[in-house]
Motif scaffolding. Structure first.
Motif, PDB file in Angstrom:
ATOM      1  N   GLN A 107      -3.839   6.144   0.578  1.00  0.00           N
ATOM      2  CA  GLN A 107      -4.668   5.912   1.185  1.00  0.00           C
ATOM      3  C   GLN A 107      -5.237   6.574   0.436  1.00  0.00           C
ATOM      4  O   GLN A 107      -4.671   8.420   0.681  1.00  0.00           O
ATOM      5  CB  GLN A 107      -5.292   5.569   2.489  1.00  0.00           C
ATOM      6  CG  GLN A 107      -4.214   4.087   2.667  1.00  0.00           C
ATOM      7  CD  GLN A 107      -4.822   3.561   4.451  1.00  0.00           C
ATOM      8  OE1 GLN A 107      -4.107   4.999   5.526  1.00  0.00           O
ATOM      9  NE2 GLN A 107      -5.461   2.782   3.971  1.00  0.00           N
ATOM     10  N   THR A 119      -4.799  -5.260   6.629  1.00  0.00           N
ATOM     11  CA  THR A 119      -3.740  -3.816   6.603  1.00  0.00           C
ATOM     12  C   THR A 119      -2.920  -4.154   7.441  1.00  0.00           C
ATOM     13  O   THR A 119      -2.179  -3.635   8.215  1.00  0.00           O
ATOM     14  CB  THR A 119      -4.022  -2.439   5.895  1.00  0.00           C
ATOM     15  OG1 THR A 119      -5.267  -2.121   6.819  1.00  0.00           O
ATOM     16  CG2 THR A 119      -4.182  -2.330   4.637  1.00  0.00           C
ATOM     17  N   VAL A 126       1.050  -1.247   0.319  1.00  0.00           N
ATOM     18  CA  VAL A 126      -0.122   0.079   0.023  1.00  0.00           C
ATOM     19  C   VAL A 126       0.769   1.047   0.150  1.00  0.00           C
ATOM     20  O   VAL A 126       1.382   1.446   0.530  1.00  0.00           O
ATOM     21  CB  VAL A 126      -1.026  -0.268   0.886  1.00  0.00           C
ATOM     22  CG1 VAL A 126      -1.928   1.435   0.765  1.00  0.00           C
ATOM     23  CG2 VAL A 126      -2.298  -1.570   0.943  1.00  0.00           C
ATOM     24  N   ASP A 174     -10.433  -0.293  -0.428  1.00  0.00           N
ATOM     25  CA  ASP A 174      -9.476  -0.819   1.449  1.00  0.00           C
ATOM     26  C   ASP A 174     -10.486  -2.161   2.222  1.00  0.00           C
ATOM     27  O   ASP A 174     -10.091  -3.158   2.991  1.00  0.00           O
ATOM     28  CB  ASP A 174      -9.700   0.465   2.122  1.00  0.00           C
ATOM     29  CG  ASP A 174      -8.655  -0.387   3.426  1.00  0.00           C
ATOM     30  OD1 ASP A 174      -7.580  -0.323   3.460  1.00  0.00           O
ATOM     31  OD2 ASP A 174      -9.445  -0.549   4.213  1.00  0.00           O
ATOM     32  N   ASP A 177      -7.198   2.165  -1.342  1.00  0.00           N
ATOM     33  CA  ASP A 177      -5.693   2.639  -0.937  1.00  0.00           C
ATOM     34  C   ASP A 177      -5.058   1.743  -2.604  1.00  0.00           C
ATOM     35  O   ASP A 177      -5.675   1.437  -3.246  1.00  0.00           O
ATOM     36  CB  ASP A 177      -5.505   0.345  -0.346  1.00  0.00           C
ATOM     37  CG  ASP A 177      -6.268   0.058   0.793  1.00  0.00           C
ATOM     38  OD1 ASP A 177      -5.925   0.853   1.535  1.00  0.00           O
ATOM     39  OD2 ASP A 177      -6.155  -0.812   0.968  1.00  0.00           O
ATOM     40  N   TRP A 207      -7.577   3.335   8.596  1.00  0.00           N
ATOM     41  CA  TRP A 207      -5.937   4.771   8.014  1.00  0.00           C
ATOM     42  C   TRP A 207      -5.198   3.916   8.903  1.00  0.00           C
ATOM     43  O   TRP A 207      -4.804   3.621  10.266  1.00  0.00           O
ATOM     44  CB  TRP A 207      -5.736   6.290   8.234  1.00  0.00           C
ATOM     45  CG  TRP A 207      -6.736   6.519   7.573  1.00  0.00           C
ATOM     46  CD1 TRP A 207      -8.400   7.300   7.513  1.00  0.00           C
ATOM     47  CD2 TRP A 207      -6.732   7.561   6.147  1.00  0.00           C
ATOM     48  NE1 TRP A 207      -9.388   8.101   6.856  1.00  0.00           N
ATOM     49  CE2 TRP A 207      -8.134   8.274   6.144  1.00  0.00           C
ATOM     50  CE3 TRP A 207      -6.099   7.574   5.627  1.00  0.00           C
ATOM     51  CZ2 TRP A 207      -8.892   8.668   4.752  1.00  0.00           C
ATOM     52  CZ3 TRP A 207      -6.578   8.178   3.948  1.00  0.00           C
ATOM     53  CH2 TRP A 207      -7.425   8.836   3.172  1.00  0.00           C
TER      54      TRP A 207
END
Length: 119
Positions: free
Chosen positions: A69, A106, A66, A101, A86, A111
């Protein structure tokens, strides 16, 4: 203090400021976060929405990086619903684009700390 010393002091201050800016900018441009595509896979897009150009599909459990964002269209995916998108680079292939996302694991529910906001 003479004019020459004052001028040299200003030049040194400007040089230090430029060096600090270069170091800061270099760090921000190098940010990325390793992640994994969820069990249903994910579509790569040219922008943060399902109506944007399609550039490919990421297979389930694929490793990606990533890079940044942004907020976009709210979608429901493997990991729930979110308006967060992302910008990813597919490790090994170099293919890149926006992925919802909601389809990317992640390790964060929102975030990613330290990752840039896409501009």
């Amino acid at each position: 203090m003479t004019r020459t010393k004052k001028a040299l002091g200003r030049v040194a201050a400007i040089g230090a400021a430029l060096l600090a800016l270069t170091v800061t900018t270099g760090t921000a441009q190098a940010s990325w976060h390793s992640a994994t595509v969820g069990g249903h896979g994910a579509n790569l897009r040219t922008c943060a929405g399902s109506g944007c150009g399609y550039t490919g599909n990421l297979s389930a459990w694929t490793r990606v990086r990533v890079v940044c964002q942004t907020l976009g269209e709210r979608v429901t995916g493997y990991y729930g619903a979110s308006a967060l998108w992302d910008y990813v680079v597919w490790e090994g292939t170099g293919r890149e684009g926006f992925a919802a996302d909601a389809n990317i694991n992640t390790g964060y529910s929102s975030w990613i700390p330290g990752i840039d906001v896409c501009r």
